[in-house]
Design a protein around this motif. Sequence first.
Motif, mmCIF file in Angstrom:
data_model
loop_
_atom_site.group_PDB
_atom_site.id
_atom_site.type_symbol
_atom_site.label_atom_id
_atom_site.label_comp_id
_atom_site.label_asym_id
_atom_site.label_seq_id
_atom_site.Cartn_x
_atom_site.Cartn_y
_atom_site.Cartn_z
ATOM 1 N N TYR A 268 0.832 -1.211 0.000
ATOM 2 C CA TYR A 268 0.000 0.000 0.000
ATOM 3 C C TYR A 268 0.865 1.259 0.000
ATOM 4 C CZ TYR A 268 -3.390 3.460 1.729
ATOM 5 O OH TYR A 268 -4.175 4.571 1.903
ATOM 6 N N CYS A 272 1.192 4.109 -2.926
ATOM 7 C CA CYS A 272 0.715 5.484 -2.663
ATOM 8 C C CYS A 272 1.835 6.468 -2.360
ATOM 9 C CB CYS A 272 -0.263 5.481 -1.489
ATOM 10 S SG CYS A 272 -1.726 4.481 -1.751
ATOM 11 N N ASN A 311 -5.580 13.826 -0.386
ATOM 12 C CA ASN A 311 -5.186 12.733 -1.284
ATOM 13 C C ASN A 311 -6.222 11.621 -1.302
ATOM 14 O OD1 ASN A 311 -2.776 13.690 -2.381
ATOM 15 N ND2 ASN A 311 -1.528 12.880 -0.717
ATOM 16 N N PHE A 317 -5.696 9.136 -6.814
ATOM 17 C CA PHE A 317 -4.982 8.587 -5.664
ATOM 18 C C PHE A 317 -5.709 7.360 -5.123
ATOM 19 C CE2 PHE A 317 -3.491 8.384 -1.256
ATOM 20 C CZ PHE A 317 -2.132 8.599 -1.404
ATOM 21 N N GLN A 318 -7.033 7.363 -5.180
ATOM 22 C CA GLN A 318 -7.808 6.221 -4.707
ATOM 23 C C GLN A 318 -7.485 4.962 -5.518
ATOM 24 O OE1 GLN A 318 -11.918 7.449 -4.763
ATOM 25 N NE2 GLN A 318 -11.735 8.615 -2.852
ATOM 26 N N LEU A 320 -4.580 4.261 -6.732
ATOM 27 C CA LEU A 320 -3.310 3.777 -6.176
ATOM 28 C C LEU A 320 -3.535 3.062 -4.853
ATOM 29 C CD1 LEU A 320 -1.052 6.917 -6.835
ATOM 30 C CD2 LEU A 320 -1.176 4.819 -8.191
ATOM 31 N N MET A 321 -4.448 3.584 -4.034
ATOM 32 C CA MET A 321 -4.777 2.953 -2.758
ATOM 33 C C MET A 321 -5.293 1.531 -2.973
ATOM 34 S SD MET A 321 -6.742 6.253 -1.105
ATOM 35 C CE MET A 321 -7.283 5.478 0.419
#
Length: 337
Positions: A268, A272, A311, A317-318, A320-321
């Motif tokens: 994770y 991120c 973010n 970005f979500q 990437l999460m």
Amino acid sequence: MYKIILGCLSIVLILLIVVALFQLNQVNKTRQQVTAVRKEIRAIKKDIEKQEKEQKKAEILQKETKDAEQKEEADTDTKAEESEEPAESVETQEEAQKEAKEPEAGEEQKNQETDANSKVPETGNGKKIAIDPGHQGYNVDMSAQEPMGPGSSEMKAKATTGTQGSFTGVPEYELNLNISKQLREELKNRGYEVMLTREDNDTAISNKERAELATQYGADIYVRIHANGSDDSSVNGAFTMIPSAQNPYVGALHDKSYALGEAVINAYCESCKIKNSGVQIFDNMTGINWSTVPVIILEMGFMSNESDDTNMENPDFQKLMVQGIANGIDAYFAAGN
């Protein structure tokens, strides 16, 4: 003379205290008003979303009705045309039926192969994931208590609403559900079977009941999605929470929970580029203590920190999460767990 001075000082001190209490009372009233306004905004937002859904349903229904009418008109026209065509001779019909009953051998074999291929099932990787979007809406009263673990005399609230974005204003329960739904789709695309312990923000379900749902589902792992908050806005980063080996309820799950927590937090944070605060031990979490499979809580970031908060509301970005969490789960199972 001294008595007069002391008396005057006492009066001044009392006046200062009265003024301070008045200002404090005004501050509290202002906070209450802000909270009330936020609740009204959320209620208005829900009403707008409800109206949009109803309007969308009405448009879909109208379109389906129109399509059905057009189809009915087309069928009527087709029947009318067929009735105008001359009937085939009995001899022609018999020849056609005979040809239909005697397909060529090559064509019959081809049809059999097609049928066989169409019956081949699509299989996943055989792993089941239970995802718990932490907390639930303000309008759900979960203040009643439940045991912190099987047989425990210590009681805790069944669930809470969680924290809220200091800069985005987004409640944690909304963020958790949003990420969990995206994670479900990503994991399904990778061959996993996935269930969520809740699908909306209004269903009353306790932390104990969520863990029991994961067990009933036959999950291989239980991943709980949360975000954090702090009085210090400079605190940021992510970490995972797991039970200790000495946990009186789920101590036997420590090793695999640690492996899962480590794999997820590393993947994770790598995805991120967020601060990695590692795997941390918590034995007072009801949702962990009632689990029967390896379990973690992922604290995705601090909603009290401007960078983390903004973010986590960014759609790019979500992604990437979600990718990071899924990569961690892949790594956990790839290691033979």
